[in-house]
Design an enzyme around this catalytic site. Sequence first.
Site, PDB file in Angstrom:
ATOM      1  N   ARG A   1       0.831  -1.202   0.000  1.00 14.14           N
ATOM      2  CA  ARG A   1       0.000   0.000   0.000  1.00 14.14           C
ATOM      3  C   ARG A   1       0.873   1.262   0.000  1.00 14.14           C
ATOM      4  O   ARG A   1       0.552   2.252  -0.668  1.00 14.14           O
ATOM      5  CB  ARG A   1      -0.913  -0.006   1.224  1.00 14.14           C
ATOM      6  CG  ARG A   1      -1.906   1.142   1.275  1.00 14.14           C
ATOM      7  CD  ARG A   1      -2.981   0.900   2.318  1.00 14.14           C
ATOM      8  NE  ARG A   1      -3.961   1.978   2.321  1.00 14.14           N
ATOM      9  CZ  ARG A   1      -4.001   2.962   3.208  1.00 14.14           C
ATOM     10  NH1 ARG A   1      -3.105   2.996   4.191  1.00 14.14           N
ATOM     11  NH2 ARG A   1      -4.926   3.902   3.137  1.00 14.14           N
TER      12      ARG A   1
ATOM     13  N   HIS B   1       0.582   4.114  -2.882  1.00 15.03           N
ATOM     14  CA  HIS B   1       0.308   5.506  -2.545  1.00 15.03           C
ATOM     15  C   HIS B   1       1.465   6.422  -2.925  1.00 15.03           C
ATOM     16  O   HIS B   1       1.259   7.630  -3.101  1.00 15.03           O
ATOM     17  CB  HIS B   1      -0.024   5.633  -1.058  1.00 15.03           C
ATOM     18  CG  HIS B   1      -1.416   5.212  -0.727  1.00 15.03           C
ATOM     19  ND1 HIS B   1      -2.244   5.944   0.095  1.00 15.03           N
ATOM     20  CD2 HIS B   1      -2.142   4.133  -1.124  1.00 15.03           C
ATOM     21  CE1 HIS B   1      -3.424   5.330   0.192  1.00 15.03           C
ATOM     22  NE2 HIS B   1      -3.376   4.230  -0.529  1.00 15.03           N
TER      23      HIS B   1
ATOM     24  N   ASN C   1      -3.704   8.814   3.761  1.00  9.22           N
ATOM     25  CA  ASN C   1      -2.428   8.359   4.331  1.00  9.22           C
ATOM     26  C   ASN C   1      -2.328   8.547   5.838  1.00  9.22           C
ATOM     27  O   ASN C   1      -1.745   7.715   6.540  1.00  9.22           O
ATOM     28  CB  ASN C   1      -1.266   9.109   3.672  1.00  9.22           C
ATOM     29  CG  ASN C   1      -1.166   8.853   2.186  1.00  9.22           C
ATOM     30  OD1 ASN C   1      -1.708   7.880   1.679  1.00  9.22           O
ATOM     31  ND2 ASN C   1      -0.472   9.731   1.475  1.00  9.22           N
TER      32      ASN C   1
ATOM     33  N   HIS D   1      -6.388  -6.011  -2.102  1.00 14.01           N
ATOM     34  CA  HIS D   1      -7.196  -6.040  -0.880  1.00 14.01           C
ATOM     35  C   HIS D   1      -7.553  -7.461  -0.453  1.00 14.01           C
ATOM     36  O   HIS D   1      -8.343  -7.634   0.479  1.00 14.01           O
ATOM     37  CB  HIS D   1      -8.469  -5.216  -1.074  1.00 14.01           C
ATOM     38  CG  HIS D   1      -8.233  -3.746  -1.029  1.00 14.01           C
ATOM     39  ND1 HIS D   1      -9.231  -2.802  -1.177  1.00 14.01           N
ATOM     40  CD2 HIS D   1      -7.080  -3.024  -0.845  1.00 14.01           C
ATOM     41  CE1 HIS D   1      -8.722  -1.592  -1.101  1.00 14.01           C
ATOM     42  NE2 HIS D   1      -7.418  -1.696  -0.899  1.00 14.01           N
TER      43      HIS D   1
END
Length: 312
Positions: free
Chosen positions: A60, A64, A92, A192
């Site tokens: 992740r 990001h 975040n 996910h």
Amino acid sequence: MAFRFQLPLFLLCMLVGAAHGQFLSPNFYGSSCPNLESIVRSEMTKAVAMDRRMGASILRLFFHDCFVNGCDASVLLDDAPPFVGEKTADPNRNSLRGYEVIDAIKASVEAACPATVSCADILALAAREGISQLGGPAWTVQLGRRDATAAANPSVANANLPFATDNLDKLISLFAGKGFSAQEMTALSGAHTVGLAQCDKFRRRIFGDADIDPGFADDLRKQNCPSFAPLDRQSPMQFDNLYYQNLVLKKGLLHSDQELFNGGSQDSVVMTYSMNNNAFRNDFAAAMEKMGRIRPLTGLSGEIRFKCNKVN
């Protein structure tokens, strides 16, 4: 005369191409840091052994980073007042984790190959190794990125990252802006299948959405929206295709997840991945390799940071 004119033009095109990151290579550190991948693998093995969730967290972190101004390790930079950077953007703040793992890997790499390997490349390799530790597929990591000397401000990060409340059209548009098809977006969403989500990311779904399995929603409501819940209840720390099977059963934890299977254009893709784990793994790996090529800094752009949380 024609030949002598074309040669400088050709070289100019090569330089322009290099500036846009077209010349990343998996062997970029073959001579300057030949043990790089084994160092990253060793550190990630230790990190995931201590906390299996860390494999998902580093993935992740990489995602990001790449979706905000490209894969340049800008997400790793601490705020430098008065400037506030990406770490405090809404998607975040209080949820990205694993910074200390990247710092530990960087320290080990610096000990072996001082001032050679960028934090951006370390993060790209760590994301792959973390998923591998959870049973996920491998993919080729192109190397040669350099590190940003500044982070984007939170508003820029907010505009470039998906939110748990996004609908399908918003998701497709966001990913298209980064060069991904809707199918590639659906494959990447399969990340996910591992990890956890905080209550504030799914509270509205379990109390307000109609496209949710009643028993699934009721169980989470009885827990008064738990502080954390697995994105895939069946195998939360194993990389597999059960995430898509959950969507078919209307048991997606996030609203944005369930949007992939809600009578829209991605229903058939979700059905395919729910029944064919190999198809999912192959498409996910290809999309991850593509994601690693989003707007990297190369050549003389950026720098090689000595520490990942601050510029030199």
